[in-house]
Write a protein that holds these residues in place. Structure first.
Motif, short mmCIF file in Angstrom:
data_model
loop_
_atom_site.label_atom_id
_atom_site.label_comp_id
_atom_site.label_asym_id
_atom_site.label_seq_id
_atom_site.Cartn_x
_atom_site.Cartn_y
_atom_site.Cartn_z
N ARG A 187 -58.46 -75.47 -85.21
CA ARG A 187 -57.80 -76.52 -84.44
C ARG A 187 -56.30 -76.54 -84.70
NH1 ARG A 187 -59.95 -76.40 -80.57
NH2 ARG A 187 -58.98 -78.37 -79.87
N ARG A 188 -55.92 -76.35 -85.97
CA ARG A 188 -54.49 -76.33 -86.28
C ARG A 188 -53.81 -75.12 -85.64
NH1 ARG A 188 -53.88 -78.49 -92.57
NH2 ARG A 188 -53.91 -80.72 -92.01
N ARG A 189 -54.47 -73.99 -85.64
CA ARG A 189 -53.90 -72.80 -85.01
C ARG A 189 -53.70 -73.03 -83.52
NH1 ARG A 189 -57.17 -67.34 -85.70
NH2 ARG A 189 -58.65 -68.61 -84.50
N GLN A 190 -54.67 -73.68 -82.89
CA GLN A 190 -54.57 -73.92 -81.46
C GLN A 190 -53.52 -74.99 -81.13
OE1 GLN A 190 -58.30 -74.56 -79.51
NE2 GLN A 190 -57.38 -75.30 -77.61
N VAL A 191 -53.46 -76.04 -81.95
CA VAL A 191 -52.55 -77.15 -81.67
C VAL A 191 -51.13 -76.86 -82.14
CG1 VAL A 191 -52.07 -79.59 -82.17
CG2 VAL A 191 -54.42 -78.85 -81.72
N THR A 199 -51.13 -74.83 -90.49
CA THR A 199 -52.11 -73.79 -90.15
C THR A 199 -52.26 -72.81 -91.31
OG1 THR A 199 -51.43 -73.97 -87.83
CG2 THR A 199 -52.72 -72.04 -88.44
N LEU A 200 -51.15 -72.38 -91.87
CA LEU A 200 -51.18 -71.43 -92.98
C LEU A 200 -51.87 -72.04 -94.20
CD1 LEU A 200 -47.57 -69.97 -92.63
CD2 LEU A 200 -49.72 -68.91 -91.91
N HIS A 201 -51.65 -73.33 -94.42
CA HIS A 201 -52.29 -74.02 -95.54
C HIS A 201 -53.81 -74.02 -95.37
CE1 HIS A 201 -52.91 -76.91 -98.73
NE2 HIS A 201 -53.51 -77.75 -97.90
N ALA A 202 -54.27 -74.33 -94.15
CA ALA A 202 -55.71 -74.33 -93.88
C ALA A 202 -56.30 -72.93 -94.00
CB ALA A 202 -55.98 -74.89 -92.48
#
Length: 217
Positions: A187-191, A199-202
């Motif tokens: 979701r972070r990559r998409q948003v 995103t990198l943290h996740a």
């Protein structure tokens, strides 16, 4: 009163607010700004400023609850930087409780305060309480903010941390952590995009839990 260290004295006097009355709104705002500016450069001095700022808020703006809660939040953030997690947690509990009482559990500000408290519960090592609280918060956050809201994703992430850090964790818990982190990463990559720090943290956390699972097989 703010301790008269050279840096504080210089920063405060350069703003020409040092000689103003305690209740002067510009002096008050300058003190808060100074505390924020010192947060990463010198958190110990920032703590002095923000403790004084909170005392000033209670003395002259006790009718403005939002001012008090904001000042408490800023102080809690400094306690976290200094790894004084017990003191940070006391403040976060109070902030969340007051927001529930005044705004209700479904208000965005209340949910954000709950998310902040979750992080501190994990910092404090209270993973069991964090798991229960995160599971209570997630349906509220999804309903109010949506599944892709950064705060909802942060609550998911805090649940994953709590599950992963639990002393009673089983392999099923680790598999749930992987599922949660996969969702948060996607979701972070998409948003936010693939290069965003969140995103990198996740992605880093997802790689870590997969490495743990590989060792457990």
């Amino acid at each position: 009163r703010v301790a008269a260290t050279p840096r504080l004295q210089r920063g405060y006097s350069e703003g020409r607010y040092l000689g103003r009355a305690e209740s002067d709104i510009y002096r008050y705002a300058a003190m808060g700004g100074l505390g924020g500016a010192l947060r990463l450069e010198d958190p110990e001095e920032a703590l002095l400023v923000l403790e004084a700022h909170l005392a000033l808020t209670r003395r002259h703006w006790s009718h403005g609850e939002e001012c008090i809660l904001t000042s408490q939040h800023n102080l809690a953030a400094i306690f976290t930087v200094l790894k004084r997690h017990d003191e940070a947690l006391v403040l976060h509990r109070e902030i969340y409780s007051r927001r529930v009482a005044t705004l209700g559990v479904s208000n965005e500000s209340t949910i954000i305060s709950g998310s902040n408290m979750l992080v501190t519960l994990n910092d404090r090592g209270l993973s069991e309480e964090a798991k229960v609280f995160a599971r209570d918060q997630l349906p509220v956050a999804r309903r109010t903010l949506g599944s892709d809201h950064h705060c909802t994703l942060n609550i998911n992430l805090s649940l994953a941390v709590a599950l992963g850090n639990s002393p009673n964790r089983a392999r099923d818990d680790l598999l749930e952590v992987e599922t949660i982190l996969q969702h948060v990463f996607q979701r972070r990559r998409q948003v936010f995009g693939p290069a965003h720090p969140a995103t990198l943290h996740a992605e880093k956390k997802l790689s870590s839990i997969r490495a743990v699972l590989a060792r457990c097989t």
